[in-house]
Design a protein around this motif. Structure first.
Motif, mmCIF file in Angstrom:
data_model
loop_
_atom_site.group_PDB
_atom_site.id
_atom_site.type_symbol
_atom_site.label_atom_id
_atom_site.label_comp_id
_atom_site.label_asym_id
_atom_site.label_seq_id
_atom_site.Cartn_x
_atom_site.Cartn_y
_atom_site.Cartn_z
ATOM 1 N N ALA A 1 2.886 7.937 0.801
ATOM 2 C CA ALA A 1 1.764 8.810 0.448
ATOM 3 C C ALA A 1 0.916 9.085 1.689
ATOM 4 O O ALA A 1 0.973 8.355 2.675
ATOM 5 N N ASP B 1 -7.916 6.241 1.477
ATOM 6 C CA ASP B 1 -6.677 5.785 0.843
ATOM 7 C C ASP B 1 -6.931 5.653 -0.652
ATOM 8 O O ASP B 1 -7.311 4.594 -1.144
ATOM 9 N N GLY C 1 3.291 -1.179 -8.700
ATOM 10 C CA GLY C 1 3.316 -0.268 -7.563
ATOM 11 C C GLY C 1 2.663 1.069 -7.852
ATOM 12 O O GLY C 1 2.219 1.350 -8.969
ATOM 13 N N PRO C 2 2.602 1.932 -6.836
ATOM 14 C CA PRO C 2 1.973 3.251 -6.989
ATOM 15 C C PRO C 2 2.780 4.152 -7.923
ATOM 16 O O PRO C 2 4.012 4.189 -7.846
ATOM 17 N N HIS D 1 -5.121 6.193 -4.226
ATOM 18 C CA HIS D 1 -3.914 6.474 -5.004
ATOM 19 C C HIS D 1 -3.932 5.637 -6.271
ATOM 20 O O HIS D 1 -4.726 4.696 -6.396
ATOM 21 N N GLY E 1 4.913 6.612 -5.977
ATOM 22 C CA GLY E 1 5.749 6.081 -4.913
ATOM 23 C C GLY E 1 5.029 5.884 -3.594
ATOM 24 O O GLY E 1 3.804 6.039 -3.487
ATOM 25 N N TYR E 2 5.815 5.557 -2.588
ATOM 26 C CA TYR E 2 5.276 5.256 -1.264
ATOM 27 C C TYR E 2 5.373 6.485 -0.355
ATOM 28 O O TYR E 2 5.692 7.573 -0.799
ATOM 29 N N GLN F 1 -4.166 12.955 -2.657
ATOM 30 C CA GLN F 1 -4.612 11.700 -3.253
ATOM 31 C C GLN F 1 -4.788 11.870 -4.755
ATOM 32 O O GLN F 1 -4.560 12.944 -5.307
ATOM 33 N N ASP G 1 0.818 -1.199 0.000
ATOM 34 C CA ASP G 1 0.000 0.000 0.000
ATOM 35 C C ASP G 1 0.857 1.257 0.000
ATOM 36 O O ASP G 1 1.868 1.342 0.711
ATOM 37 N N ALA G 2 0.438 2.260 -0.788
ATOM 38 C CA ALA G 2 1.210 3.497 -0.918
ATOM 39 C C ALA G 2 1.280 4.278 0.382
ATOM 40 O O ALA G 2 2.260 4.988 0.629
ATOM 41 N N GLN G 3 0.251 4.171 1.230
ATOM 42 C CA GLN G 3 0.233 4.955 2.468
ATOM 43 C C GLN G 3 0.916 4.252 3.633
ATOM 44 O O GLN G 3 1.719 4.862 4.355
ATOM 45 N N TYR H 1 -2.100 3.201 -9.218
ATOM 46 C CA TYR H 1 -1.081 2.170 -9.372
ATOM 47 C C TYR H 1 -0.996 1.749 -10.844
ATOM 48 O O TYR H 1 -1.958 1.915 -11.607
#
Length: 340
Positions: free
Chosen positions: A152, A123, A145-146, A125, A149-150, A157, A78-80, A127
């Protein structure tokens, strides 16, 4: 004109209350230039009636929710939070040819950008999902992946958009950047970025190398399209706002345009006066009068009709493919003041 409408509707004038007479005399019958194709109250009533009748041509197929399995590509980091979890996937869009709309073949892969996030959490985002071109098995999709990036946060958003292949093989992404820093309200902005990708055919993987040119393209001009500042000035909690879902197209002369969801600006703005605009109803006099009185007598519907100013917008981009800016803003393609 109001008297003629009452007669055509089959209403006995003596049955009207002084309040109703006053309201009828305030109707705006004047013909003014429409902002795009207008979706009227009658148009939406027909849609609602179709749903109520459950016409089998428009039925949602039955499915057994217990048998649905999540695609493996949705079990990812997960990005967050940085945790590997099962995520929901909703708005998604393919990498498409900008003129034909066909799914592009990027080095033997088909690419999809999708909104994803942990269920029931703030949440949202985007991907990158990928698969071998022409492979239709959901289980074969993988997650690169996002996009951004991570690390986030819910404050910044991303919502949906579109993507096209650039001449140099990079991906031109259009998306909706959302700032929730003010009381979790959605300050939506049309944005664009250039995505540089790598691929390894030996193990069949695609990865994001880096993202460049990430910038805001448009967030309203105030006249054709409502700005966040305008919305903030009047919002009492019942007013929707939109500046999102940009789709890029190119004509035969190489001009590029964005089509997007928006709200009308001062050109045809929201407000109680829209209830008195006869063009918004779209039916015969009886239909119009009945719904006119209904909107005025129902506090909830009156409020919703006053705030409603949905639009599908269009703007022209300049010739900088990888760093696009607005060249010209047009009146909306479709509007639904008082309706939606």
């Amino acid at each position: 004109q109001a008297a003629a409408v009452v007669k055509n509707a089959g209403i006995d004038p003596s049955t009207l209350t002084p309040k109703q007479i006053k309201e009828l005399n305030e109707i705006n019958f004047s013909k003014h230039a429409q902002t795009g194709t207008q979706m009227t109250y009658n148009d939406f009533k027909k849609i609602a009636d179709t749903l109520i009748k459950q016409d089998p041509r428009y039925a949602v197929p039955f499915f057994n929710a217990k048998q649905i399995q999540n695609m493996p590509a949705a079990h990812t980091r997960d990005a967050q939070t940085g945790q590997i979890v099962d995520m929901d996937v909703w708005d998604s869009w393919q990498l498409q040819d900008i003129k034909t709309g066909y799914v592009s073949n990027w080095n033997g892969y088909q690419l999809v950008i999708a909104m994803m996030g942990i269920p029931n959490v703030n949440d949202n985002h985007i991907y990158l999902l990928y698969n071998k071109y022409g492979d239709y098995n959901l289980a074969d999709w993988k997650n690169a992946g996002p996009i951004f990036g991570y690390n986030a946060t819910p404050v910044s958003q991303a919502l949906s958009g579109s993507a096209t292949l650039n001449p140099d093989g990079t991906i031109q992404l259009f998306y909706s950047r959302v700032d929730t820093s003010y009381n979790n309200t959605n300050h939506q902005k049309l944005a664009s970025a250039t995505i540089y990708l790598n691929h390894n055919d030996e193990d069949g993987t695609v990865s994001i190398d880096h993202v460049a040119n990430d910038h805001i393209v448009f967030e309203g001009d105030g006249y054709h399209y409502q700005t966040y500042k305008q919305w903030r000035a009047t919002n009492k909690g019942a007013d929707n706002i939109a500046m999102r879902d940009a789709h890029v197209i190119e004509d035969n002369d190489g001009n590029r345009y964005l089509i997007f969801e928006a709200s009308t600006g001062l050109e045809n703005y929201q407000g109680p006066e829209q209830i008195f605009n006869w063009q918004n109803y779209g039916g015969d006099d009886k239909f119009n009068v009945d719904n006119f009185f209904h909107l005025l007598s129902n506090a909830d519907m009156n409020s919703r009709a006053s705030w409603a100013n949905a639009a599908i917008g269009i703007l022209k981009l300049n010739n900088d493919i990888e760093n696009p800016q607005v060249s010209e803003v047009y009146t909306p393609l479709v509007t639904a003041p008082m309706v939606s």
